[in-house]
Enzyme design. Structure first.
Site, mmCIF file in Angstrom:
data_model
loop_
_atom_site.group_PDB
_atom_site.id
_atom_site.type_symbol
_atom_site.label_atom_id
_atom_site.label_comp_id
_atom_site.label_asym_id
_atom_site.label_seq_id
_atom_site.Cartn_x
_atom_site.Cartn_y
_atom_site.Cartn_z
ATOM 1 N N ARG A 49 76.311 -16.977 44.933
ATOM 2 C CA ARG A 49 77.477 -16.226 44.473
ATOM 3 C C ARG A 49 78.356 -15.737 45.614
ATOM 4 O O ARG A 49 79.565 -15.555 45.451
ATOM 5 C CB ARG A 49 77.026 -15.011 43.659
ATOM 6 C CG ARG A 49 76.258 -15.329 42.389
ATOM 7 C CD ARG A 49 75.951 -14.037 41.641
ATOM 8 N NE ARG A 49 75.104 -14.262 40.488
ATOM 9 C CZ ARG A 49 75.564 -14.645 39.297
ATOM 10 N NH1 ARG A 49 76.856 -14.860 39.132
ATOM 11 N NH2 ARG A 49 74.734 -14.814 38.269
ATOM 12 N N GLY A 151 53.494 -19.696 43.951
ATOM 13 C CA GLY A 151 52.378 -19.701 44.884
ATOM 14 C C GLY A 151 52.572 -18.668 45.968
ATOM 15 O O GLY A 151 53.559 -17.929 45.980
ATOM 16 N N THR A 153 53.979 -17.698 48.907
ATOM 17 C CA THR A 153 55.039 -18.305 49.708
ATOM 18 C C THR A 153 56.042 -17.259 50.179
ATOM 19 O O THR A 153 57.014 -16.967 49.479
ATOM 20 C CB THR A 153 55.787 -19.367 48.871
ATOM 21 O OG1 THR A 153 56.141 -18.777 47.593
ATOM 22 C CG2 THR A 153 54.923 -20.585 48.616
ATOM 23 N N ALA A 155 59.243 -16.442 52.160
ATOM 24 C CA ALA A 155 60.371 -17.337 52.401
ATOM 25 C C ALA A 155 60.504 -17.751 53.873
ATOM 26 O O ALA A 155 60.648 -18.934 54.188
ATOM 27 C CB ALA A 155 61.660 -16.672 51.924
ATOM 28 N N LYS A 215 51.070 -10.146 39.653
ATOM 29 C CA LYS A 215 50.699 -9.882 41.052
ATOM 30 C C LYS A 215 51.647 -8.888 41.709
ATOM 31 O O LYS A 215 51.234 -8.118 42.589
ATOM 32 C CB LYS A 215 50.640 -11.199 41.833
ATOM 33 C CG LYS A 215 51.947 -11.980 41.927
ATOM 34 C CD LYS A 215 52.723 -11.699 43.194
ATOM 35 C CE LYS A 215 54.011 -12.491 43.250
ATOM 36 N NZ LYS A 215 54.788 -12.233 44.482
ATOM 37 N N ASP A 268 48.669 -16.030 45.347
ATOM 38 C CA ASP A 268 49.881 -15.230 45.487
ATOM 39 C C ASP A 268 49.554 -13.743 45.514
ATOM 40 O O ASP A 268 50.164 -12.960 46.249
ATOM 41 C CB ASP A 268 50.819 -15.546 44.318
ATOM 42 C CG ASP A 268 52.276 -15.312 44.663
ATOM 43 O OD1 ASP A 268 52.566 -14.851 45.777
ATOM 44 O OD2 ASP A 268 53.138 -15.593 43.808
ATOM 45 N N SER A 278 56.048 -8.223 51.805
ATOM 46 C CA SER A 278 56.301 -8.157 50.370
ATOM 47 C C SER A 278 57.020 -6.864 50.030
ATOM 48 O O SER A 278 56.571 -5.773 50.385
ATOM 49 C CB SER A 278 54.976 -8.224 49.603
ATOM 50 O OG SER A 278 55.123 -7.717 48.294
ATOM 51 N N ARG A 279 58.123 -6.960 49.302
ATOM 52 C CA ARG A 279 58.845 -5.758 48.891
ATOM 53 C C ARG A 279 57.978 -4.893 47.970
ATOM 54 O O ARG A 279 58.088 -3.666 47.981
ATOM 55 C CB ARG A 279 60.138 -6.140 48.170
ATOM 56 C CG ARG A 279 61.177 -6.794 49.055
ATOM 57 C CD ARG A 279 62.395 -7.177 48.245
ATOM 58 N NE ARG A 279 63.403 -7.841 49.061
ATOM 59 C CZ ARG A 279 64.565 -8.287 48.595
ATOM 60 N NH1 ARG A 279 64.854 -8.140 47.309
ATOM 61 N NH2 ARG A 279 65.425 -8.879 49.388
ATOM 62 N N VAL A 303 65.991 -4.664 45.371
ATOM 63 C CA VAL A 303 65.374 -5.106 44.121
ATOM 64 C C VAL A 303 63.889 -5.370 44.363
ATOM 65 O O VAL A 303 63.521 -6.160 45.231
ATOM 66 C CB VAL A 303 66.049 -6.385 43.591
ATOM 67 C CG1 VAL A 303 65.311 -6.906 42.352
ATOM 68 C CG2 VAL A 303 67.505 -6.123 43.257
#
Length: 380
Positions: A49, A151, A153, A155, A215, A268, A278-279, A303
């Protein structure tokens, strides 16, 4: 005359990869997925976007906002035009936050023919309907094969070429079973396979998607207790019992318990519960350390999928009649202002149950009062 026994010849599948792929969503994971398709040899178009993100990818070969340390493959091109991204695509991956999936799929539907497979990479359950991501896509599309990719992962690691594995799940029709090489699952799997990205194939969409949604909630719980000062025993217990919550929900929805022990479930979950990258884990760490929700992430509007999923997962679990106490605890803290210490102390002091659910045992914890008091004090 002796009958000759003919041993069936084992045939190794050799599906053809898709040569033109569109990835919808130019965030960090969407960009990493697009980079993986491009590395594997597909002509890849990435839709986003934000014109500034699109311009940066095309002009510099990098995404400074999302993956600043990654040199993207030369064959990867970005666009903010949905029609241009989907023009000529043989397969599509949708990699946007779960709350945006319906709108993006609806926008894409006008440019898709029914033969094009769609793989959802978002993880979650729609709050308003209780639908999994693939079920949302099926509502918005007409006849397209719909599957998912999930899975352990992160980024940046994926885009940097760290050895990574994920599951590609699509339903297998009768025709797919007769000729697996032509199935969307196998073709999508080989289209993503590189020297560092390894795929596995599943036909259990429900099991794969439930793992991805639950998860995130368990990771917030792990973060909360780690942030409060507890260590490895506590996190291991939460991860293990979290897997059990995944299993009961997956099974209740028609999935297979064994799927949850694979990459999209246990794999995961382990990753998400083990790193502040991880957020979800990061949010839990901050809350467990006493940071108010509004001040987490330095007050930025980040988010966190597990925050929304805590409500949608437990809503769905209640609807189908399964118990998910860890997820319920996270929901109570995040959405009902429950005290973090008292909530987890009550969870630890709850009635003792059998680990194999088939035993159907439950009896009072003999030290429940002491556990509640002492654990609550530890949090304070």
């Amino acid at each position: 005359m002796k009958h000759q026994v003919v041993t069936p010849v084992s045939r190794r599948n050799q599906p053809e990869p898709y040569t033109r792929v569109a990835v919808l969503g130019a965030g960090s994971w969407g960009t990493a997925v697009a980079a993986t398709f491009a590395k594997a040899g597909a002509q890849t178009r990435l839709w986003g976007r934000d014109p500034a993100v699109v311009a940066a990818i095309n002009e510099t070969g990098q995404s400074p906002q999302h993956l600043p340390d990654v040199a993207l493959p030369r064959g990867l091109r970005a666009t903010d035009d949905m029609a241009a991204a989907l023009d000529g695509a043989q397969a599509v991956a949708v990699v946007v936050p779960s709350r945006a999936v319906r709108a993006v799929i609806a926008q894409a539907a006008a440019h898709l023919t029914p033969d094009i497979p769609i793989a959802l990479c978002a993880k979650g359950i729609e709050a308003e309907t209780g639908l999994l991501m693939t079920q949302i896509a099926e509502e918005e599309l007409t006849g397209n094969p719909v599957g998912c990719i999930s899975g352990p992962t992160f980024a940046a690691e994926t885009a940097l070429g760290h050895p990574t594995a994920a599951t590609v799940a699509f339903p297998f029709t009768h025709r797919d079973r007769l000729d697996p090489d032509e199935s969307p699952a196998l073709r999508m799997a080989v289209s993503l396979s590189t020297e560092s990205f390894r795929t596995y194939v599943s036909d259990d969409l429900v099991g794969v998607e439930v793992g991805g949604a639950v998860k995130n909630v368990i990771a917030i719980a792990c973060g909360m207790l780690t942030g409060a000062g507890f260590a490895e025993n506590t996190r291991a217990a939460l991860i293990t019992r979290g897997v059990d919550e995944m299993k009961v929900l997956a099974e209740a929805l028609g999935g297979r318990r064994e799927t949850v022990t694979g990459l999209s479930g246990m794999g995961d979950l382990t990753l998400t519960c083990s790193s502040a990258t991880s957020r979800n884990m990061s949010l839990g760490l901050q809350l467990g350390g006493g940071t108010p929700r509004a001040a987490c992430f330095d007050g930025r509007p980040v988010v966190v999928e597990g925050e929304m999923n805590a409500r949608s997962v437990t809503d769905l679990a209640r609807r189908v009649g399964v118990s998910m106490p860890i997820c319920e605890a996270v929901r109570a803290i995040l959405h009902h202002d429950a005290d973090l210490g008292a909530t987890f102390a009550a969870l630890w002091a709850s009635p003792i149950e059998a680990e194999p659910r088939a035993l159907e045992l439950s009896f009072d914890h003999p030290a429940s009062d002491t556990a509640i008091q002492q654990l609550a004090e530890r949090f304070a």
